[in-house]
Design an enzyme around this catalytic site. Structure first.
Site, mmCIF file in Angstrom:
data_model
loop_
_atom_site.group_PDB
_atom_site.id
_atom_site.type_symbol
_atom_site.label_atom_id
_atom_site.label_comp_id
_atom_site.label_asym_id
_atom_site.label_seq_id
_atom_site.Cartn_x
_atom_site.Cartn_y
_atom_site.Cartn_z
ATOM 1 N N LYS A 97 -36.471 -13.351 4.715
ATOM 2 C CA LYS A 97 -36.782 -14.793 4.849
ATOM 3 C C LYS A 97 -36.781 -15.509 3.510
ATOM 4 O O LYS A 97 -36.336 -16.641 3.401
ATOM 5 C CB LYS A 97 -38.131 -14.977 5.538
ATOM 6 C CG LYS A 97 -39.280 -14.315 4.816
ATOM 7 C CD LYS A 97 -40.204 -13.619 5.771
ATOM 8 C CE LYS A 97 -40.815 -12.418 5.075
ATOM 9 N NZ LYS A 97 -41.581 -11.579 5.957
ATOM 10 N N VAL A 124 -37.326 -14.610 10.906
ATOM 11 C CA VAL A 124 -38.420 -15.428 11.449
ATOM 12 C C VAL A 124 -38.794 -14.926 12.841
ATOM 13 O O VAL A 124 -37.922 -14.725 13.690
ATOM 14 C CB VAL A 124 -38.003 -16.917 11.578
ATOM 15 C CG1 VAL A 124 -39.210 -17.765 11.967
ATOM 16 C CG2 VAL A 124 -37.378 -17.437 10.302
ATOM 17 N N GLY A 126 -40.115 -12.061 13.869
ATOM 18 C CA GLY A 126 -39.984 -10.637 14.199
ATOM 19 C C GLY A 126 -39.025 -10.404 15.354
ATOM 20 O O GLY A 126 -37.830 -10.712 15.268
ATOM 21 N N GLY A 179 -49.441 -2.312 9.033
ATOM 22 C CA GLY A 179 -48.072 -2.523 8.537
ATOM 23 C C GLY A 179 -47.508 -3.908 8.808
ATOM 24 O O GLY A 179 -46.309 -4.120 8.753
ATOM 25 N N ASP A 193 -45.313 -16.985 3.071
ATOM 26 C CA ASP A 193 -44.452 -16.392 4.105
ATOM 27 C C ASP A 193 -44.076 -17.450 5.158
ATOM 28 O O ASP A 193 -42.926 -17.537 5.591
ATOM 29 C CB ASP A 193 -45.219 -15.214 4.747
ATOM 30 C CG ASP A 193 -44.441 -14.533 5.846
ATOM 31 O OD1 ASP A 193 -43.529 -13.761 5.519
ATOM 32 O OD2 ASP A 193 -44.747 -14.768 7.031
ATOM 33 N N LYS A 197 -40.389 -19.250 6.305
ATOM 34 C CA LYS A 197 -39.940 -19.254 7.705
ATOM 35 C C LYS A 197 -39.719 -20.673 8.230
ATOM 36 O O LYS A 197 -38.737 -20.939 8.917
ATOM 37 C CB LYS A 197 -40.946 -18.492 8.564
ATOM 38 C CG LYS A 197 -40.926 -16.982 8.264
ATOM 39 C CD LYS A 197 -42.103 -16.260 8.879
ATOM 40 C CE LYS A 197 -42.006 -14.751 8.668
ATOM 41 N NZ LYS A 197 -43.230 -14.048 9.078
#
Ligand code: HSE
Length: 427
Positions: A97, A124, A126, A179, A193, A197
């Site tokens: 991203k 973006v 997942g 994770g 983040d 996105k």
């Protein structure tokens, strides 16, 4: 000649291992080599059957590789590796991203020039097929707004804080252990983040690039359990939101209203029900009306699902002549302006601490009134031993600059101890 599509995989972290695991037994693909930062690192799977190296430029230069899958993340060296691979005629599938948000327009132009494609479904949301929905499924629409929960880590943290009365630090540690979080979790909790996105989503929705550094950003670190509880009592849940909408400012009508911050989302809004690591994107289109796409926004297999979907899509067309031109993005090269946050209009949630003395409420009322800010709701929570009163207010919709002027007047008054947090309300 082999009829298999040949791949080079750059990166073998959480997403990379998922990608190789999904592809390894697929007879349609031949993974020629995998490039990793550290060959000796202990991994969840045995990958000894694959050729491994520590130089990703070898993949970019390998004439037997047709598609470079970049799942390493970050700018350095991913950006240079991808550029080299494009120049060498390879198609790109990436989950990166940051690279697409910062360098997308340049990379798309380079790919067009070299007649290759760049797919980035995993960048973006997942596992949610969101990019392809905006790129293809919604082409008949003029999109007016995209509002999304696009960071699994912050949504997981806020959900845990609300549902399990966990502290911010404990909830973050759990997200990291699972994770979801970025290598540097400040990218998640400070909103970077989401900035990457929403930059990508805005460019696709409004077909014009915007600059990452122009986007206003507020993280979730100032939100307390009291805010979560009071928001609920007022009829909202607090969610980290990436928002991109056409501006409503007549003086600056072309500017887009794009920003990243936590918001109070009405309990009746579909985004309020999106919990845990899930992501959801609410899109308003001229023909379709309102739609929401929801699903797991982070994690090994959901993200690998999007990467492998892209690989399969390219492989299905790769033998056709000139297929790449059919995947060109209709994004103008003219950068779109982003409206300054001062010009945006919102309802606000304000938590402030004052001295518990006569006239405080009167002073607050006049400060808001002096700047045209109308109050919607108000509550005062107890008084601590040192005489601090916590006051929480909700305002009606008003321009941010008026709100800020009122807050300045409030801060300058000696009865105010501090403004704890200011959050915007989604309407
Ligand atoms: N750290 C990101 C998140 C991973 O929590 O959503 C997926 O981009």
């Amino acid at each position: 000649m082999s009829t298999k599509t040949t791949l080079g995989i750059f990166g073998l972290g959480t997403v990379g291992t998922g990608v190789v695991d999904l592809l390894r037994d697929n007879p349609q693909f031949d993974i020629r080599a995998i490039s990793v930062r550290d060959r000796a690192k202990q991994r969840d799977f045995d990958f000894s059957e694959f050729e491994m190296n520590q130089d990703p430029f070898k993949l970019a230069d390998d004439p037997t590789i047709e598609i470079l899958v970049e799942v390493a993340g970050g700018i350095d060296p991913a950006y240079e590796v991808v550029k080299r691979a494009i120049i060498n005629g390879k198609h790109i599938v990436t989950a990166n991203k940051e690279m697409i948000a910062k360098h997308g327009p340049e990379l798309f132009a380079l790919a067009n020039q070299h007649k290759v494609t760049i797919f980035f479904e995993a960048a973006v949301g997942g596992g949610i097929p969101l990019i392809s929905t905006l790129q293809r499924g919604l082409q008949a629409n003029k999109v007016s707004r995209v509002a999304g929960i696009v960071n699994g880590t912050t949504n997981y943290i806020l959900t845990k804080m609300e549902r399990e009365q966990k502290s911010f630090a404990d909830a973050l540690a759990e997200a990291q252990a699972a994770g979801f979080a970025e290598a540097d979790p400040s990218d998640d909790i400070l909103g970077r983040d989401v900035v990457y996105k929403i930059t990508i989503l805005s460019s696709l929705a409004f077909q014009a690039p915007i600059e990452v550094e122009k986007i206003y950003r507020q993280g979730i670190t100032e939100i307390t359990d009291l805010d979560i509880k009071l928001a609920r009592e007022f009829g909202y849940r607090i969610k980290m939101i990436g928002l991109a909408q056409r501006g409503e400012n007549p003086g600056n009508s072309d500017a887009l209203d794009v920003r990243v911050h936590p918001m109070l989302v009405p309990l009746t809004h579909p985004l309020a029900g999106v919990d845990g690591v899930n992501n959801a994107i609410f899109i308003s289109g001229s023909a379709v009306g309102e739609i929401m796409l929801m699903g797991p926004g982070a994690g090994r297999y959901p993200t690998a699902s999007a990467v492998v979907g892209d690989v399969i899509n390219i492989a299905s067309a790769i033998k056709l002549p000139d297929f790449a031109q059919y995947f060109q993005l209709p994004i103008s090269s003219n950068v779109s302006q982003v409206m300054p946050i001062d010009e945006s209009e919102n309802g606000y949630y304000i938590r402030l601490e004052t001295h518990d003395s006569p006239g405080v409420i009167g002073h607050l009322g006049s400060a808001f009134g002096n700047h045209g800010v109308s109050l919607h709701s108000f509550t005062q929570r107890g008084v601590t031993e040192d005489g601090t009163a916590t006051i929480v207010l909700l305002t009606h919709r008003v321009k941010e600059k008026q709100l800020q002027a009122a807050l300045k007047e409030i801060t300058d008054n000696p009865t105010t101890k501090q403004i704890g947090v200011v959050l915007r309300v989604l309407s």
